[in-house]
Design a protein around this motif. Structure first.
Motif, PDB file in Angstrom:
ATOM      1  N   SER A  26       2.494   6.158  -2.869  1.00 24.63           N
ATOM      2  CA  SER A  26       3.974   7.370  -3.278  1.00 24.63           C
ATOM      3  C   SER A  26       3.640   7.388  -4.835  1.00 24.63           C
ATOM      4  N   ILE A  27       3.066   6.414  -5.141  1.00 25.24           N
ATOM      5  CA  ILE A  27       2.544   6.714  -6.691  1.00 25.24           C
ATOM      6  C   ILE A  27       1.152   7.134  -7.109  1.00 25.24           C
ATOM      7  N   HIS A  28       0.582   7.275  -6.850  1.00 21.42           N
ATOM      8  CA  HIS A  28      -0.872   8.036  -6.497  1.00 21.42           C
ATOM      9  C   HIS A  28      -0.307   9.369  -6.297  1.00 21.42           C
ATOM     10  N   GLN A  29       0.428  10.025  -5.493  1.00 20.68           N
ATOM     11  CA  GLN A  29       1.265  10.996  -5.513  1.00 20.68           C
ATOM     12  C   GLN A  29       1.785  11.514  -6.562  1.00 20.68           C
ATOM     13  N   ALA A  30       2.863  10.960  -7.355  1.00 18.18           N
ATOM     14  CA  ALA A  30       3.397  11.271  -8.119  1.00 18.18           C
ATOM     15  C   ALA A  30       2.558  11.643  -9.340  1.00 18.18           C
ATOM     16  N   GLY A  51      16.876   2.007   1.606  1.00 16.20           N
ATOM     17  CA  GLY A  51      17.694   3.056   1.870  1.00 16.20           C
ATOM     18  C   GLY A  51      16.203   3.135   2.818  1.00 16.20           C
ATOM     19  N   LYS A  52      16.887   3.372   4.117  1.00 17.98           N
ATOM     20  CA  LYS A  52      15.870   3.183   5.534  1.00 17.98           C
ATOM     21  C   LYS A  52      14.815   4.704   5.335  1.00 17.98           C
ATOM     22  N   ASN A  53      14.987   5.277   4.454  1.00 15.35           N
ATOM     23  CA  ASN A  53      13.084   5.873   4.239  1.00 15.35           C
ATOM     24  C   ASN A  53      12.656   5.824   3.086  1.00 15.35           C
ATOM     25  N   ASP A  54      13.018   5.286   2.227  1.00 13.30           N
ATOM     26  CA  ASP A  54      12.486   4.745   0.954  1.00 13.30           C
ATOM     27  C   ASP A  54      10.470   4.853   1.441  1.00 13.30           C
ATOM     28  N   GLN A  55      10.249   6.085   0.509  1.00 13.24           N
ATOM     29  CA  GLN A  55       8.922   6.192  -0.106  1.00 13.24           C
ATOM     30  C   GLN A  55       8.157   5.567  -0.899  1.00 13.24           C
ATOM     31  N   TYR A  56       8.758   4.307  -1.405  1.00 13.31           N
ATOM     32  CA  TYR A  56       7.819   3.653  -2.124  1.00 13.31           C
ATOM     33  C   TYR A  56       8.187   2.496  -2.077  1.00 13.31           C
ATOM     34  N   GLY A  57       8.637   1.285  -0.657  1.00 12.71           N
ATOM     35  CA  GLY A  57       8.691  -0.234  -0.245  1.00 12.71           C
ATOM     36  C   GLY A  57       9.429   0.161   1.694  1.00 12.71           C
ATOM     37  N   THR A  58       8.434  -0.455   2.148  1.00  9.97           N
ATOM     38  CA  THR A  58       9.218  -0.797   3.638  1.00  9.97           C
ATOM     39  C   THR A  58      10.301  -1.955   3.912  1.00  9.97           C
ATOM     40  N   ILE A  59      10.437  -2.313   4.787  1.00  9.33           N
ATOM     41  CA  ILE A  59      11.300  -2.797   5.090  1.00  9.33           C
ATOM     42  C   ILE A  59      11.150  -4.535   4.575  1.00  9.33           C
ATOM     43  N   LYS A  60      10.096  -4.456   4.435  1.00  9.87           N
ATOM     44  CA  LYS A  60       9.360  -6.584   4.025  1.00  9.87           C
ATOM     45  C   LYS A  60      10.045  -6.550   2.744  1.00  9.87           C
ATOM     46  N   GLN A  61      10.083  -5.152   1.760  1.00 15.52           N
ATOM     47  CA  GLN A  61      10.591  -6.090   1.086  1.00 15.52           C
ATOM     48  C   GLN A  61      12.337  -6.524   1.258  1.00 15.52           C
ATOM     49  N   ILE A  62      13.302  -6.173   1.442  1.00 13.24           N
ATOM     50  CA  ILE A  62      14.298  -6.506   1.707  1.00 13.24           C
ATOM     51  C   ILE A  62      13.862  -8.058   2.911  1.00 13.24           C
ATOM     52  N   LYS A  63      13.186  -7.614   3.295  1.00 13.32           N
ATOM     53  CA  LYS A  63      12.887  -9.164   4.437  1.00 13.32           C
ATOM     54  C   LYS A  63      13.119 -10.376   3.643  1.00 13.32           C
ATOM     55  N   GLN A  70       0.635  -1.303   0.123  1.00 15.70           N
ATOM     56  CA  GLN A  70      -0.251   0.150   0.037  1.00 15.70           C
ATOM     57  C   GLN A  70       0.559   1.390  -0.183  1.00 15.70           C
ATOM     58  N   LYS A  71       2.242   1.072   1.034  1.00 14.27           N
ATOM     59  CA  LYS A  71       3.075   2.401   0.177  1.00 14.27           C
ATOM     60  C   LYS A  71       3.339   3.115   0.147  1.00 14.27           C
ATOM     61  N   THR A  72       3.911   1.471  -1.380  1.00 18.35           N
ATOM     62  CA  THR A  72       4.080   1.967  -2.448  1.00 18.35           C
ATOM     63  C   THR A  72       3.286   2.618  -3.908  1.00 18.35           C
ATOM     64  N   LEU A  73       1.863   2.048  -3.494  1.00 22.92           N
ATOM     65  CA  LEU A  73       0.963   2.579  -4.134  1.00 22.92           C
ATOM     66  C   LEU A  73       0.481   4.239  -3.881  1.00 22.92           C
ATOM     67  N   ASN A  91       2.590   4.910 -14.673  1.00 21.79           N
ATOM     68  CA  ASN A  91       2.124   5.077 -13.591  1.00 21.79           C
ATOM     69  C   ASN A  91       0.735   4.318 -13.904  1.00 21.79           C
ATOM     70  N   ASP A  92       0.093   4.456 -14.754  1.00 26.26           N
ATOM     71  CA  ASP A  92      -1.310   3.488 -15.122  1.00 26.26           C
ATOM     72  C   ASP A  92      -1.840   2.291 -14.918  1.00 26.26           C
TER      73      ASP A  92
END
Length: 262
Positions: A141-145, A203-215, A136-139, A174-175
């Motif tokens: 930020s993409i809405h914001q873009a 990045g620890k402050n990645d606005q497009y994804g959480t640490i769950k991706q790396i995990k 959801q965090k990714t989406l 985007n679409d």
């Protein structure tokens, strides 16, 4: 000077840094969802100098000075890039051995190819801010873009790099990410099949994804090193270039040592 490869009668914009040592693998750079050859800036050249490996950068269809990519894009567009288009580009460029370096969507494309086991000559994989599932965090930020593109100056800033491809690049990316079924997009099945060394950076402050991706990557890839970068958002190679050059340089050096022993 802009150079091109012809792939199935279409032009792909490319750039080479060829000061590498003989028989060293080529560093192949895979850009993010709004990126292109020029948006890597000086990072590929600096990493090439640091490692003595040649570097190859290209703009995917629909980006930079490459030919357009018809809209709308399908949800499996990254699979098509990884399994069909990228192998053709590597073959056409005459690259025998290589290390993939992918940022965001480019990292996901690198994961798909690496986990498909169809990649001949692949020696390693480096990802930055890649996604293996949709959050959801990714989406958000993409809405914001999309708002920045339609209501502020993002379109004008992208035109500097994409020119006539600007609308193609933005709407294609985007679409499809905002398509209702994209929330189910997931490429984790490829992680367990990656059998070459992998470095995953975020990045620890990645606005497009959480640490769950790396995990998820850490849990499922056999030969993986992960690195979380302080004071860094979605573009580690630009925001913290020195730190990223050092981390990547050490990783690539280990691959070269192993290659020279075998």
């Amino acid at each position: 000077m802009t150079k091109f490869l012809i792939i199935n009668s279409q032009k792909i914009e490319i750039q080479w840094y060829e000061q590498g040592k003989k028989n060293y693998p080529t560093l192949i750079f895979l850009h993010e969802g709004l990126g292109c050859t020029r948006m890597w800036k000086n990072f590929p050249e600096n990493l090439s100098k640091k490692t003595k490996c040649p570097a190859f950068i290209f703009s995917r269809f629909g980006y930079g000075n490459s030919d357009p990519c018809p809209l709308p894009w399908k949800i499996n567009f990254m699979h098509k890039e990884a399994l069909t288009i990228l192998p053709d580009i590597i073959k056409k460029a005459g690259i025998k051995t290589y290390i993939l370096i992918g940022h965001s969507d480019g990292g996901s494309i690198g994961i798909i190819l690496s986990g498909s086991r169809i990649a001949k000559g692949l020696k390693g994989l480096i990802t930055m801010a890649s996604h293996v599932f949709c959050e959801q965090k990714t989406l958000q930020s993409i809405h914001q873009a999309k708002k920045y593109y339609e209501q502020q100056d993002l379109k004008q800033r992208l035109e500097k790099y994409h020119g006539k491809n600007t609308e193609n690049a933005f709407r294609g990316w985007n679409d499809v990410w905002l398509e209702s079924h994209f929330i189910n997009w997931n490429i984790e099945k490829y992680l367990k099949k990656i059998d070459i060394p992998m470095l995953a950076i975020q990045g620890k402050n990645d606005q497009y994804g959480t640490i769950k991706q790396i995990k998820s990557i850490q849990r499922q890839v056999k030969l993986v090193k992960t690195e979380m970068i302080d004071d860094c958002g979605h573009s580690p190679h630009l925001e913290q270039q020195e730190a990223v050059l050092n981390v990547m340089g050490k990783f690539i050096h280990q691959i070269l040592i192993h290659q020279n022993k075998s």
